[in-house]
Design an enzyme around this catalytic site. Structure first.
Site, PDB file in Angstrom:
ATOM      1  CG  ASP A 116      30.432  56.836  39.174  1.00  0.00           C
ATOM      2  OD1 ASP A 116      31.666  56.885  38.970  1.00  0.00           O
ATOM      3  OD2 ASP A 116      29.603  57.092  38.296  1.00  0.00           O
TER       4      ASP A 116
ATOM      5  CD1 TRP B  25      34.868  64.960  46.154  1.00  0.00           C
ATOM      6  CD2 TRP B  25      37.068  64.478  46.209  1.00  0.00           C
ATOM      7  NE1 TRP B  25      35.360  65.403  47.351  1.00  0.00           N
ATOM      8  CE2 TRP B  25      36.708  65.122  47.421  1.00  0.00           C
ATOM      9  CE3 TRP B  25      38.396  64.092  46.033  1.00  0.00           C
ATOM     10  CZ2 TRP B  25      37.625  65.381  48.446  1.00  0.00           C
ATOM     11  CZ3 TRP B  25      39.312  64.357  47.044  1.00  0.00           C
ATOM     12  CH2 TRP B  25      38.929  64.992  48.233  1.00  0.00           C
TER      13      TRP B  25
ATOM     14  CG  HIS C 169      40.389  55.856  43.227  1.00  0.00           C
ATOM     15  ND1 HIS C 169      39.069  55.787  42.853  1.00  0.00           N
ATOM     16  CD2 HIS C 169      41.102  55.857  42.065  1.00  0.00           C
ATOM     17  CE1 HIS C 169      38.979  55.738  41.532  1.00  0.00           C
ATOM     18  NE2 HIS C 169      40.200  55.792  41.033  1.00  0.00           N
TER      19      HIS C 169
ATOM     20  CB  SER D  27      33.817  47.242  37.233  1.00  0.00           C
ATOM     21  OG  SER D  27      34.537  47.987  36.284  1.00  0.00           O
TER      22      SER D  27
ATOM     23  CD  GLU E  97      32.974  45.875  32.800  1.00  0.00           C
ATOM     24  OE1 GLU E  97      32.868  46.196  34.004  1.00  0.00           O
ATOM     25  OE2 GLU E  97      32.433  44.854  32.325  1.00  0.00           O
ATOM     26  CG  ASN E  98      36.832  49.953  37.348  1.00  0.00           C
ATOM     27  OD1 ASN E  98      36.325  49.784  38.449  1.00  0.00           O
ATOM     28  ND2 ASN E  98      36.294  50.790  36.465  1.00  0.00           N
TER      29      ASN E  98
END
Ligand code: FPP
Length: 237
Positions: free
Chosen positions: A16, A21, A33, A61, A63-64
């Site tokens: 995560d 970042w 990423h 995930s 959900e992503n």
């Protein structure tokens, strides 16, 4: 060298903080990423060198898919175009993917199958990439497979137990010893649920691209101080 350390067999990481970042540097989230992926290449080698045998990571995930098309495409393309770089021919790592495949792009599924097939004979380490993965969907899909086996007479209801249940999950991987989440968030977020029943949990402050080998070594030190009782009581005194 690791004499004083208690090395977990199975480490799992919720990767995560890539987005934060990048945005804190004025960059597009996708570059976070990219940095996270680069970090994973280095970190996974280090983790296996330390003696860990199984590494599970949460790369995407279920959900992503709620994220922008641009970000979702970037992660899918990373898998298709760059993931092969993570395969180190000298490291004897078997790579498996856990998650639903039915709603993934066909080139993504092809890449997954290719990576799994190229590394399937490797025996020393296991890298489990949770991709389009959800802890709940893993359990629900396992339940469907079990129901089918019962209805077809392949198994009896009483044959199912806590040990052989894992054979119905996306990958029959043993329990997690150490579960790490980076970026300071303190949630499981639908990551591996069944096999984290007795995992020691560590919440690291570093955002994933900054969670380097040194940070991991700190976590290992902390893990060595944990008193794992698995619901029992201490042997001594
Ligand atoms: C969570 O950070 C991270 C992800 C959703 C993706 C993690 C993927 C990698 C590190 C690359 C590995 C890639 C492949 C293809 C195996 P976030 O975006 O939620 O960060 P934020 O919470 O700061 O927004």
């Amino acid at each position: 060298m690791n004499n004083e350390l208690n090395i977990p067999r199975h480490v799992a990481i919720i990767l995560d903080g890539n987005g934060r970042w990048a945005t804190s540097r004025g960059l597009n989230r996708s570059l976070g990423h990219k940095a996270g992926f680069k970090n994973l290449q280095k970190l996974s080698k280090h983790i296996f060198k330390k003696g860990v045998k199984i590494l599970s990571v949460f790369a995407f995930s279920t959900e992503n898919f709620k994220r922008s098309k641009e970000e979702v495409d970037y992660l899918m393309n990373l898998l298709v175009n760059d993931f092969k770089k993570i395969i180190d021919k000298n490291q004897n790592v078997k790579i498996v993917f856990s998650g639903r495949r039915n709603n993934l792009r066909s080139d993504v599924v092809r890449s997954i199958e290719q990576i799994e097939s190229t590394t399937k004979e490797n025996t020393e380490f296991l890298l489990n990439i949770c991709f389009n993965y959800g802890g709940k969907s893993d359990i629900v899909d396992a339940t469907k497979k079990i129901t089918k086996d019962i209805l077809s007479g392949k198994i009896a209801i009483d044959d199912i137990n806590e040990e052989n249940y894992i054979n119905y999950l996306y990958n029959s991987i043993p329990d997690i010893d150490l579960l790490i989440r980076t970026s300071g968030e303190q949630r499981i977020s639908n990551f591996i649920l069944y096999q984290s029943a007795y995992a020691e949990i560590y919440f690291a402050k570093a955002l994933f691209p900054d969670f380097n080998c040194k940070e991991f070594d700190k976590v290992l030190k902390d893990y060595s101080t944990r008193d794992r009782r698995f619901g029992g009581i201490k042997n001594s005194n």
